[in-house]
Design a protein around this motif. Structure first.
Motif, short mmCIF file in Angstrom:
data_model
loop_
_atom_site.label_atom_id
_atom_site.label_comp_id
_atom_site.label_asym_id
_atom_site.label_seq_id
_atom_site.Cartn_x
_atom_site.Cartn_y
_atom_site.Cartn_z
N SER A 140 0.69 -1.16 0.01
CA SER A 140 0.10 0.04 0.12
C SER A 140 0.82 1.13 -0.06
O SER A 140 0.56 2.07 0.84
CB SER A 140 -0.92 -0.15 1.09
OG SER A 140 -2.11 0.53 0.83
N SER A 142 0.37 3.41 -2.37
CA SER A 142 -0.62 4.37 -2.73
C SER A 142 -1.14 4.86 -1.62
O SER A 142 -1.40 6.27 -1.72
CB SER A 142 -1.39 3.70 -3.83
OG SER A 142 -2.32 2.86 -3.33
N GLU A 174 -8.24 7.82 -4.79
CA GLU A 174 -7.80 6.37 -5.45
C GLU A 174 -8.74 6.19 -6.49
O GLU A 174 -8.51 5.91 -7.58
CB GLU A 174 -7.46 5.67 -4.44
CG GLU A 174 -6.66 4.09 -5.27
CD GLU A 174 -5.70 3.55 -4.64
OE1 GLU A 174 -5.03 4.28 -3.33
OE2 GLU A 174 -5.14 2.53 -4.95
N ASP A 186 -6.85 0.12 3.02
CA ASP A 186 -5.70 0.62 3.09
C ASP A 186 -5.47 2.04 3.66
O ASP A 186 -4.45 2.13 4.49
CB ASP A 186 -5.10 0.83 1.63
CG ASP A 186 -4.99 -0.74 0.90
OD1 ASP A 186 -5.44 -1.47 1.58
OD2 ASP A 186 -4.80 -0.83 -0.30
MG MG Z 1 -2.34 0.53 -3.65
#
Ligand code: MG
Ligand code: ADP
Length: 394
Positions: A140, A142, A174, A186
């Motif tokens: 994770s 991101s 996201e 996440d």
């Molecule tokens: Mg990700």
């Protein structure tokens, strides 16, 4: 987070140095960080309103930077993908058009966070990003980028939201800007994760139960297959659609509300693939609840067994594993003192997570090297709270 401090402070120093190079002598006013995560069990259950059991990691993304007087934004990353420019400039304008997704793709995560920031409009700024979370490794990076950036904006211009609304805004970023219809896990654990604890998250009520991870006899090992996943491709959205279709055929709002009996009763109305996807989700939600109970009781054998069942289900029913991840899990399970092992994150590459006795770690690493000589141990992490987290890259 005391135990992630060393890692974060080295990254902050790196980001500050780059900031100095880019913008002259001026020191950045703000430095923030947010963690990556490893999911112990509960995969592909978050967007089905189910349970997940991740823990925040001592691997972090940091952002350093300063507010500027105008509307201009300059952002650089010290740790971006090799094939993209590492610097981006744009001007914030009232119609938001400069925040539209584009290239470089890493900047979309940041643009999305600016767009969904609860106290917009944000002022102009300069910022540098650095991260120790591997990119596209299922840990994770991101979400840690989104949450670190949101935290950065909070320092420039405070918002009035709570932590859950912050996680939700980052999840939205996201969705809209990276094109990944991800669940809440996440971003939630990056914002609300606690040192020395895993977090059992009910992804429907957004209630979180911290579960202590402080047994000195345990180690969590993260092994990176170095196979890069690409969740923005078609596979992740396809899985999500299949789950929605299964829920609708079963007459449920989500698979969280379905039982295996419901699924078996409706079997003739589902094609084989949709049946298998739904079965994974229904059983994985149950496994995650059981695993959290086992962890609370210190029943590690039972926890490990559930991890392996989870992996097998992700491989056979949900079909998101790959050869390298399967090999890593098989290799891990041959070692005495290993309780369980599974792929972690969305899949199609990335990492495995293994729970083992602390005194088995050297044996485990040696075994991985012997199993396949190309697997090389590249890094060890410090203790994160109660339980040492060790990473190796293959
Ligand atoms: Mg990700
Ligand atoms: P994961 O979250 O499992 O690491 P994702 O595919 O969801 O994998 O996100 C990886 C992408 O996030 C990268 O390809 C990049 O675009 C972006 N990203 C994450 N961290 C950084 C960073 N420090 N600098 C630039 N881009 C980053």
């Amino acid at each position: 987070m005391a135990s992630s401090f060393q890692d974060a402070s080295a990254l902050v120093a790196e980001a500050r140095r780059l900031y100095g190079q880019m913008f002259g002598e001026e020191a950045p006013q703000v430095a923030v960080c947010a963690p990556g995560r490893v999911n112990l069990i509960g995969e592909h259950t978050d967007y089905n309103q189910g349970f997940v059991l991740p823990m925040a990691l001592p691997l972090v993304t940091v952002v350093v930077g300063s507010r500027t007087s105008g509307q201009d934004v300059t952002i650089a990353t010290a740790t971006g993908d090799a094939d993209e420019p590492h610097r981006v400039n744009f001007s914030l304008c009232s119609d938001g058009s400069t925040l539209a997704p584009g290239l470089p793709s890493w900047a979309n995560y940041v643009k999305g966070v600016i767009q969904h920031y609860r106290a917009s409009p944000v002022p102009g700024f300069r910022a540098v990003i650095a991260s120790s979370v591997p990119l596209g490794g299922g840990l994770s990076s991101s979400a840690s980028l989104e949450v670190a950036f949101y935290t950065f904006l909070q320092q420039l211009k405070p918002d009035d939201g709570d932590k859950v609304s912050k996680a939700l805004a980052c999840q939205k970023a996201e969705h809209t800007h990276a094109g990944v219809p991800c669940g809440i896990m996440d971003q939630f654990v990056s914002v609300l994760g606690r040192e020395s604890h895993a977090l059992l998250i009910d992804c429907r009520s957004l209630e979180a139960t911290p579960i202590p991870l402080t047994d000195p006899g345990l180690v969590i090992l993260i092994t990176n297959s170095n196979v890069k996943h690409s969740l923005t491709g078609s596979e992740y959205p396809a899985r999500r659609r299949q789950c929605e279709e299964a829920a609708s055929i079963l007459g449920k709002d989500s698979l969280r509300d379905a039982t295996m009996k419901n699924l078996e009763d409706a079997k003739d109305r589902l094609d084989d693939v949709t049946y298998r996807r739904a079965r994974h989700v229904i059983e994985e939600i149950e496994r995650t609840v059981q695993a959290a109970e086992a962890l609370k009781r210190g029943a590690y054998e039972e926890f490990g067994k559930l991890m392996v069942e989870s992996h097998d289900s992700l491989r056979d029913l949900y079909e998101v594993s790959c050869r390298e991840l399967d090999e890593l899990v098989s290799a891990a399970m041959e070692v005495e003192g290993v309780f369980g092992s599974r792929m972690t994150g969305g899949g199609f590459g990335g990492c495995t997570v293994t729970l083992l006795q602390a005194n088995a770690i050297d044996r485990m690493i040696l075994h991985l090297q012997l199993w396949k000589q190309t697997w090389q141990i590249s890094s060890h992490l410090p203790v994160f709270g109660g339980i040492p987290v060790t990473t190796v890259a293959c």
